[in-house]
Design an enzyme around this catalytic site. Sequence first.
Site, PDB file in Angstrom:
ATOM      1  N   ALA A 172       0.838  -1.203   0.000  1.00 20.46           N
ATOM      2  CA  ALA A 172       0.000   0.000   0.000  1.00 20.46           C
ATOM      3  C   ALA A 172       0.874   1.254   0.000  1.00 20.46           C
ATOM      4  O   ALA A 172       0.615   2.206  -0.739  1.00 20.46           O
ATOM      5  CB  ALA A 172      -0.930   0.002   1.209  1.00 20.46           C
ATOM      6  N   TYR A 173       1.913   1.246   0.807  1.00 19.90           N
ATOM      7  CA  TYR A 173       2.851   2.372   0.856  1.00 19.90           C
ATOM      8  C   TYR A 173       3.520   2.550  -0.499  1.00 19.90           C
ATOM      9  O   TYR A 173       3.577   3.661  -1.035  1.00 19.90           O
ATOM     10  CB  TYR A 173       3.883   2.115   1.948  1.00 19.90           C
ATOM     11  CG  TYR A 173       4.939   3.186   2.065  1.00 19.90           C
ATOM     12  CD1 TYR A 173       4.671   4.372   2.736  1.00 19.90           C
ATOM     13  CD2 TYR A 173       6.205   2.992   1.532  1.00 19.90           C
ATOM     14  CE1 TYR A 173       5.643   5.360   2.859  1.00 19.90           C
ATOM     15  CE2 TYR A 173       7.189   3.974   1.654  1.00 19.90           C
ATOM     16  CZ  TYR A 173       6.899   5.147   2.318  1.00 19.90           C
ATOM     17  OH  TYR A 173       7.875   6.117   2.433  1.00 19.90           O
ATOM     18  N   ASN A 174       4.023   1.456  -1.071  1.00 17.48           N
ATOM     19  CA  ASN A 174       4.688   1.518  -2.381  1.00 17.48           C
ATOM     20  C   ASN A 174       3.750   2.063  -3.453  1.00 17.48           C
ATOM     21  O   ASN A 174       4.145   2.891  -4.276  1.00 17.48           O
ATOM     22  CB  ASN A 174       5.174   0.133  -2.802  1.00 17.48           C
ATOM     23  CG  ASN A 174       6.282  -0.408  -1.912  1.00 17.48           C
ATOM     24  OD1 ASN A 174       6.915   0.332  -1.180  1.00 17.48           O
ATOM     25  ND2 ASN A 174       6.499  -1.701  -1.960  1.00 17.48           N
ATOM     26  N   SER A 215       1.125   3.986  -3.098  1.00 16.51           N
ATOM     27  CA  SER A 215       0.841   5.410  -2.895  1.00 16.51           C
ATOM     28  C   SER A 215       2.004   6.275  -3.360  1.00 16.51           C
ATOM     29  O   SER A 215       1.811   7.318  -3.991  1.00 16.51           O
ATOM     30  CB  SER A 215       0.532   5.687  -1.418  1.00 16.51           C
ATOM     31  OG  SER A 215       1.676   5.540  -0.595  1.00 16.51           O
ATOM     32  N   LYS A 216       3.235   5.850  -3.065  1.00 14.38           N
ATOM     33  CA  LYS A 216       4.406   6.640  -3.441  1.00 14.38           C
ATOM     34  C   LYS A 216       4.678   6.573  -4.946  1.00 14.38           C
ATOM     35  O   LYS A 216       5.109   7.562  -5.553  1.00 14.38           O
ATOM     36  CB  LYS A 216       5.632   6.171  -2.650  1.00 14.38           C
ATOM     37  CG  LYS A 216       5.524   6.428  -1.154  1.00 14.38           C
ATOM     38  CD  LYS A 216       5.468   7.916  -0.849  1.00 14.38           C
ATOM     39  CE  LYS A 216       5.532   8.222   0.630  1.00 14.38           C
ATOM     40  NZ  LYS A 216       5.637   9.661   0.924  1.00 14.38           N
TER      41      LYS A 216
END
Length: 198
Positions: free
Chosen positions: A102-104, A106-107
């Site tokens: 999820a972090y990847n 979004s970035k």
Amino acid sequence: GGRGRIIEGDIGDPDSVDSLVKQLAKDGSAPDILVNNAGISPVVKQIHQIEREEWEQILQVNLNGTFDLMRRLGPCILARGSGSVITVTSIGTERALPMLSAYNASKAALGELTRTMAVEWAPSGIRVNAVAPAYIETEMTAAINERDQLKKNIERRTPMGRLGQPEEVAWPIVFLATDEASYITGHTLFVDGGWTCL
């Protein structure tokens, strides 16, 4: 010799973003430098283990909040006719970091948003760039120091052999905000100790 002002808020809350923009408009302030640095990464799970609510929380802050702020501030920034926008992304835009999907995501989306905005806003004199750090010793990565093997693995994976320090990300941001970077737009500057070379 400068002056600072703190406006507390939550970039993941559209009402909070609205309040910030209204306060700036009331003061007649159009930012000439905007650094999008808000981000969270509270979920460390494989993709099939992530709850929908967890996924949405990360995208709401990291991606939607940043989009909302730039969308709302865009008209006054463009009207100024000069300025610099710098968004903090991550090496996760180029390298798969396990357990951080999820972090990847979004970035990576912020990286593409940076490039698109750079093309759209360049005719108005606004530069839009990104800084993509690797693992930096901050409150968000504090747990790494409590896991010796994980820290050793990260250090071994990093050609410079260590985690970065916050100021090592801050200075590249300062550079991109200044006139010394006046012909740089749509660029992602990796501040990663050589991580993405491998």
